[in-house]
Enzyme design. Structure first.
Site, short mmCIF file in Angstrom:
data_model
loop_
_atom_site.label_atom_id
_atom_site.label_comp_id
_atom_site.label_asym_id
_atom_site.label_seq_id
_atom_site.Cartn_x
_atom_site.Cartn_y
_atom_site.Cartn_z
CE LYS A 37 -4.02 2.30 1.41
NZ LYS A 37 -5.41 1.65 0.21
N GLY A 115 -4.42 0.51 -4.11
CA GLY A 115 -4.37 2.34 -4.56
C GLY A 115 -4.93 3.22 -3.30
N GLY A 117 -7.64 6.06 -3.48
CA GLY A 117 -9.18 6.58 -3.54
C GLY A 117 -8.78 5.93 -5.16
N1 LIG Z 1 -18.07 -7.45 -0.64
C1 LIG Z 1 -18.00 -7.29 0.29
N2 LIG Z 1 -19.05 -7.58 1.83
C2 LIG Z 1 -19.22 -6.99 3.02
N3 LIG Z 1 -18.90 -6.10 3.00
C3 LIG Z 1 -17.78 -5.91 1.88
C4 LIG Z 1 -17.59 -6.12 0.76
N4 LIG Z 1 -16.10 -5.40 0.59
C5 LIG Z 1 -16.32 -5.22 1.04
N5 LIG Z 1 -16.66 -4.71 1.72
C6 LIG Z 1 -16.99 -3.44 3.01
O1 LIG Z 1 -16.94 -2.34 2.42
C7 LIG Z 1 -16.26 -1.25 3.27
C8 LIG Z 1 -14.99 -0.41 1.91
O2 LIG Z 1 -13.90 -1.67 2.36
P1 LIG Z 1 -12.67 -1.36 1.59
O3 LIG Z 1 -12.05 -0.95 2.78
O4 LIG Z 1 -11.76 -2.62 1.26
O5 LIG Z 1 -12.73 -0.32 0.97
P2 LIG Z 1 -11.26 0.65 0.13
O6 LIG Z 1 -12.04 0.80 -1.35
O7 LIG Z 1 -10.20 -0.31 0.16
O8 LIG Z 1 -11.52 1.93 1.08
P3 LIG Z 1 -10.43 3.09 0.91
O9 LIG Z 1 -10.24 3.70 -0.46
O10 LIG Z 1 -10.19 3.65 2.07
O11 LIG Z 1 -8.98 2.18 0.34
C9 LIG Z 1 -15.17 -2.03 4.24
O12 LIG Z 1 -15.80 -1.93 6.14
C10 LIG Z 1 -15.75 -3.42 3.63
O13 LIG Z 1 -15.28 -4.58 5.14
MG LIG Z 2 -8.93 0.51 0.71
#
Ligand SMILES: Nc1ncnc2c1ncn2[C@@H]1O[C@H](COP(=O)(O)OP(=O)(O)OP(=O)(O)O)[C@@H](O)[C@H]1O
Ligand SMILES: [Mg+2]
Length: 230
Positions: A37, A115, A117
């Site tokens: 990351k 990445g 965002g």
């Molecule tokens: N398929 C899924 N089923 C249930 N919950 C999910 C699923 N995918 C993601 N989540 C939940 O949604 C939220 C956002 O997901 P995640 O943190 O992976 O997003 P991200 O794109 O990495 O965000 P960031 O931009 O902050 O890095 C988290 O709480 C994660 O546990």
């Molecule tokens: Mg993330």
């Protein structure tokens, strides 16, 4: 040695969850998988890794690499990297990020880079996540929403990747609800039709998602992991 950059159509679409799912699925079939990351912003965790995203992807991959390699830049404020550099008066050292990336690639069969965002999230005023992907020279996997609005966000993201010369390895459509609206049910086929990108998988919303192994099990079933392993 192979690396994928896991980007998304927006923040919160599931980049960390899908990166963890892919890492854990690859690990289960014996791949030496690393995670990175490069830049994280947000609240610093009280224990363990500074970034919560890093804790999740490290747990899934089982890597022993140092935090300094996995997450060379952490800015403890929940804003874009560019805004964080302005608010904290701390520049982002891209050469440090690239040195960590090169090192991690050499240590693993496959490296998954999460990445921050979306692809036009600014790192500096005129250097975006897309520029970082370009400099790393790796393929992108785009995590998308499945709900209404995803056509617009996903087509824009793919279009910009093309403009930047970034090869899109495929899309992972996340949080899919098979009982959802017509827009949602049609999203996988329409996204493939319009963007021409492979749909690597459609990952359902996991009710009571509280453990990383639930995501790994789901991604193992729903994402074409084999096609990502050279
Ligand atoms: N398929 C899924 N089923 C249930 N919950 C999910 C699923 N995918 C993601 N989540 C939940 O949604 C939220 C956002 O997901 P995640 O943190 O992976 O997003 P991200 O794109 O990495 O965000 P960031 O931009 O902050 O890095 C988290 O709480 C994660 O546990
Ligand atoms: Mg993330």
């Amino acid at each position: 040695m192979k690396a994928y950059f896991i980007t998304g159509t927006d923040t919160g679409v599931g980049k960390t969850a899908i990166t963890a799912g892919i890492a854990g699925s690859m690990r289960k079939v014996g791949v030496n998988v690393g995670v990175m990351k490069p830049i994280a912003t947000g609240m610093q965790q009280k224990t363990g890794f500074k970034s919560a995203d890093v804790s999740i992807i490290v747990e899934a991959s089982g890597t022993n690499d140092s935090e300094a390699l996995i997450n060379p830049v952490f800015l403890p404020i929940p804003v874009s990297p560019y805004d964080a550099t302005k608010l904290l008066s701390l520049p982002i050292d891209m050469s440090l990020i690239l040195a960590s990336f090169t090192k991690l690639i050499s240590l693993h069969d496959i490296l998954l880079v999460e990445g921050i965002g979306g692809i036009m999230t600014p790192i500096t005023k005129n250097f975006f996540v897309a520029d970082m992907i370009k400099v790393m020279g790796i393929e992108a996997i785009i995590v998308t929403r499945s709900t209404l609005g995803t056509l617009n966000h996903t087509v824009m993201t793919c279009h910009l990747c093309n403009q930047y010369g970034i090869k899109v390895r495929g899309l992972v459509i996340n949080n899919f609800d098979e009982k959802g609206s017509n827009a949602e049910k049609n999203a996988p086929a329409t996204l493939h039709e319009i963007t021409g990108c492979d749909i690597l998988g459609v990952v359902p919303f996991i009710k009571d998602y509280n453990r990383i192994d639930k995501m790994i099990e789901m991604v193992s079933k729903k994402v074409d992991i084999k096609s990502l392993i050279p």
